[in-house]
Design a protein around this motif. Structure first.
Motif, mmCIF file in Angstrom:
data_model
loop_
_atom_site.group_PDB
_atom_site.id
_atom_site.type_symbol
_atom_site.label_atom_id
_atom_site.label_comp_id
_atom_site.label_asym_id
_atom_site.label_seq_id
_atom_site.Cartn_x
_atom_site.Cartn_y
_atom_site.Cartn_z
ATOM 1 N N GLN A 187 0.666 -0.831 0.293
ATOM 2 C CA GLN A 187 -0.244 -0.173 -0.295
ATOM 3 C C GLN A 187 0.879 1.052 0.063
ATOM 4 O O GLN A 187 2.667 1.022 0.546
ATOM 5 C CB GLN A 187 -0.877 -0.084 1.169
ATOM 6 N N LEU A 188 0.582 2.528 -0.730
ATOM 7 C CA LEU A 188 0.874 3.164 -0.884
ATOM 8 C C LEU A 188 -0.089 4.750 -0.806
ATOM 9 O O LEU A 188 -0.649 5.230 -0.863
ATOM 10 C CB LEU A 188 1.944 3.453 -2.407
ATOM 11 N N GLY A 189 0.695 5.113 0.399
ATOM 12 C CA GLY A 189 -0.811 6.433 0.567
ATOM 13 C C GLY A 189 -0.287 7.915 0.166
ATOM 14 O O GLY A 189 1.007 7.870 -0.793
ATOM 15 N N ASP A 190 -1.098 8.824 -0.085
ATOM 16 C CA ASP A 190 -0.860 10.277 -0.738
ATOM 17 C C ASP A 190 -0.482 10.315 -1.724
ATOM 18 O O ASP A 190 -0.055 10.663 -2.335
ATOM 19 C CB ASP A 190 0.651 10.846 0.370
ATOM 20 N N THR A 191 -1.166 9.349 -2.911
ATOM 21 C CA THR A 191 -0.929 8.921 -4.464
ATOM 22 C C THR A 191 -1.215 10.205 -5.327
ATOM 23 O O THR A 191 -1.023 10.827 -5.777
ATOM 24 C CB THR A 191 -1.405 7.600 -4.658
ATOM 25 N N GLY A 195 0.008 3.523 -8.355
ATOM 26 C CA GLY A 195 -1.146 2.258 -7.017
ATOM 27 C C GLY A 195 -1.158 2.841 -6.091
ATOM 28 O O GLY A 195 -0.117 2.875 -5.178
ATOM 29 N N LYS A 196 -2.496 3.283 -5.369
ATOM 30 C CA LYS A 196 -2.764 3.387 -3.868
ATOM 31 C C LYS A 196 -2.855 1.704 -3.186
ATOM 32 O O LYS A 196 -2.198 1.657 -1.790
ATOM 33 C CB LYS A 196 -3.388 3.713 -3.368
ATOM 34 N N LEU A 239 0.188 -9.727 -11.340
ATOM 35 C CA LEU A 239 1.003 -9.304 -10.484
ATOM 36 C C LEU A 239 0.038 -7.646 -10.668
ATOM 37 O O LEU A 239 -0.014 -7.732 -11.971
ATOM 38 C CB LEU A 239 2.658 -8.332 -10.732
ATOM 39 N N ASN A 240 -0.547 -6.436 -10.057
ATOM 40 C CA ASN A 240 -0.928 -5.438 -10.678
ATOM 41 C C ASN A 240 0.047 -4.285 -9.989
ATOM 42 O O ASN A 240 -0.693 -4.363 -8.838
ATOM 43 C CB ASN A 240 -2.154 -6.028 -10.412
ATOM 44 N N THR A 241 0.129 -3.116 -10.850
ATOM 45 C CA THR A 241 1.391 -2.391 -9.612
ATOM 46 C C THR A 241 -0.309 -1.040 -9.908
ATOM 47 O O THR A 241 -0.006 -0.148 -9.480
ATOM 48 C CB THR A 241 1.960 -1.838 -11.171
ATOM 49 N N HIS A 242 -1.290 -0.967 -9.924
ATOM 50 C CA HIS A 242 -2.704 -0.328 -10.158
ATOM 51 C C HIS A 242 -4.132 -1.491 -9.638
ATOM 52 O O HIS A 242 -4.738 -1.031 -9.980
ATOM 53 C CB HIS A 242 -2.356 0.368 -11.271
ATOM 54 N N ASN A 243 -3.532 -2.037 -8.275
ATOM 55 C CA ASN A 243 -4.799 -2.761 -7.977
ATOM 56 C C ASN A 243 -5.823 -1.588 -7.892
ATOM 57 O O ASN A 243 -6.862 -2.010 -7.897
ATOM 58 C CB ASN A 243 -4.186 -3.634 -7.258
ATOM 59 N N LYS A 244 -5.569 -1.019 -7.048
ATOM 60 C CA LYS A 244 -6.486 0.453 -6.454
ATOM 61 C C LYS A 244 -5.814 1.487 -6.703
ATOM 62 O O LYS A 244 -4.644 2.101 -6.602
ATOM 63 C CB LYS A 244 -6.990 0.515 -5.178
ATOM 64 N N ILE A 245 -7.014 2.657 -7.066
ATOM 65 C CA ILE A 245 -6.123 3.592 -7.333
ATOM 66 C C ILE A 245 -6.817 4.890 -6.887
ATOM 67 O O ILE A 245 -8.375 4.888 -6.639
ATOM 68 C CB ILE A 245 -5.826 4.153 -8.833
#
Length: 439
Positions: A301-305, A324-325, A372-378
């Protein structure tokens, strides 16, 4: 490009000289002395084989290293300007040299200098220099410490990144795009054995630089050698189980901020970009007779996208990166050395030199599936913006020929399906070939 090929050819020849010297013996005062000590093919926690040499050396110092030369036919339907060159390269040259020195029985210095060239056709190229430099203090079996620039203990390939240690020509996409191997940071790590079956590692490091992120490779480009004081500290824990013969189970993670104190303006007010990362991974590896099974899974997970989109804009205030978040990846791989079955009942003709050893030869077939998915959620506000996305299913089949334990010739075919419907996407089906060695 010609200069880089010449440079790496020279390095390869020097490596062959060093390896030849490992087998050379000289007579000094009636004692047989090896000029350069052989690898013992043992691993120190957090390090691959050649990188571990000093920890098992009988001498006060050691010299070791590895090299890779990989080639992929050029595809004309991709545009590397829309993303990271690593998504499209047609050839890779990587060479690393390690120097280790034992200051005392408990205090060990280890270092690496690695240079890497990527090419796309002839007009696009990129090079990268990687440095490792760290001290290990071996206090007790249950408590050891590592300080400096060292590879993080996360995933499988990041600590097994030398070419004889994995089947495919290039590292899996799961462990390049989700876990950005090879991943080195400045920090402190404590590690040791809790029991004969359980071991651990716990690291604290300076973190990534979110200004460098690129959509198609998620957090990968945030890795960089920095000598400034970190604005935040990232945590890297790992727990391993080896209580069953030939089985390794491992879980690890990476948690911290990547904003490094950067601010953006929103409605005229400065707002800090934290870019929080939560990345968790686990793998299992099992060796049975001539077979090897490996499976890896990771979720991040990545915040502040939405803030990172503003932070990563160019000097013209354009081309922000849509990251991707939420991301994920997993792989399953099986390989088998078929040479013992081909040789069954036949005598082995002994032949040994610095390129071949008939007793160490292997011919391995392998197959791997990756998802794999680098943008499973945006972030909803970014969904309609252009981006490079890897929503991939990849089947890889190939073979390895080890002429001796430390030299491998590789070839594989990848069937690549990208479910993302954007105009730009990473390369399609490819054939890869390569040569790798350690010394």
């Amino acid at each position: 490009m010609k200069k880089s090929i010449l440079l790496f050819t020279t390095m390869f020849c020097l490596s062959l000289v060093v390896f030849a010297q490992q087998n050379k013996e000289q007579d000094e005062s009636s004692d047989t002395v090896k000029t350069i000590e052989k690898l013992k093919y043992k691993q120190q926690p957090g390090l691959a084989l050649a990188a571990s040499k000093i920890f098992f050396s009988d001498k006060r110092y050691s010299i070791s290293g590895f090299g890779e030369f990989n080639f992929i036919p050029v595809q004309n339907n991709v545009n590397p300007e829309m993303g990271d060159l690593e998504l499209y390269y047609s050839s890779l040259y990587r060479y690393a040299t390690f120097f280790g020195y034992r200051l005392t029985d408990k205090l060990i210095w280890n270092s690496e200098f690695q240079i890497e060239f990527l090419h796309y056709k002839t007009e696009e190229s990129h090079y990268e220099i990687v440095i490792e430099a760290f001290f290990d203090y071996l206090f007790k079996d249950y408590l050891k410490a590592r300080v400096g620039f060292y590879p993080l203990t996360i995933g499988y390939v990041n600590n097994n990144d030398e070419p004889v240690m994995f089947y495919s020509v290039n590292r899996s996409e799961v462990e390049r795009l989700i876990i950005p191997s090879t991943w080195i940071e400045f920090g402190t790590m404590f590690y040791g054995n809790l029991s004969p079956s359980w071991s651990y590692a716990l690291g604290f490091s300076q973190g990534l630089n979110s200004q460098k992120y690129i959509s198609g490779t998620w957090i990968r480009q945030g890795r960089e050698i920095r000598f400034d004081l970190p604005k935040s500290i990232s945590i890297n824990p790992q727990l391993n189980y080896t209580g069953v013969k030939n089985l390794t189970l491992s879980t690890s993670g990476y948690y911290g901020n990547s904003g490094q104190g950067e601010f953006i303006e929103i409605s005229g007010e400065p707002v800090e970009v934290k870019g929080k990362i939560n990345l968790t991974s686990a793998y299992a590896k099992y060796d049975w007779k001539n077979f090897r099974f490996v499976t890896v899974g990771t979720y991040g997970q990545l915040g502040d996208t939405e803030k990172l989109f503003e932070l990563t804009k160019d000097e013209n205030g354009e081309n922000g990166q849509v990251l991707g978040k939420e991301v994920y990846g997993y792989l399953m791989e099986v390989g088998v050395d078929i040479l013992p079955y081909l040789r069954k009942g036949r005598p082995i003709h002994e032949k040994q030199n610095f390129l071949f050893d008939t007793h160490e030869m292997k011919l391995s077939l392998f197959s791997r599936f990756e998802r794999l998915n680098t943008h499973n959620k945006i972030e909803q506000s970014l969904e309609g913006l252009p981006r490079v996305e890897s929503d991939m299913e990849i089947w890889t089949v190939g073979l390895n020929f080890n002429s001796r334990e430390n030299i491998v010739f590789k070839a594989n075919y990848q069937h690549r399906l990208n479910k993302f419907n954007g105009d730009q996407f990473p390369r399609k089906n490819i054939v890869e070939t390569g040569i790798g060695f350690i010394f």
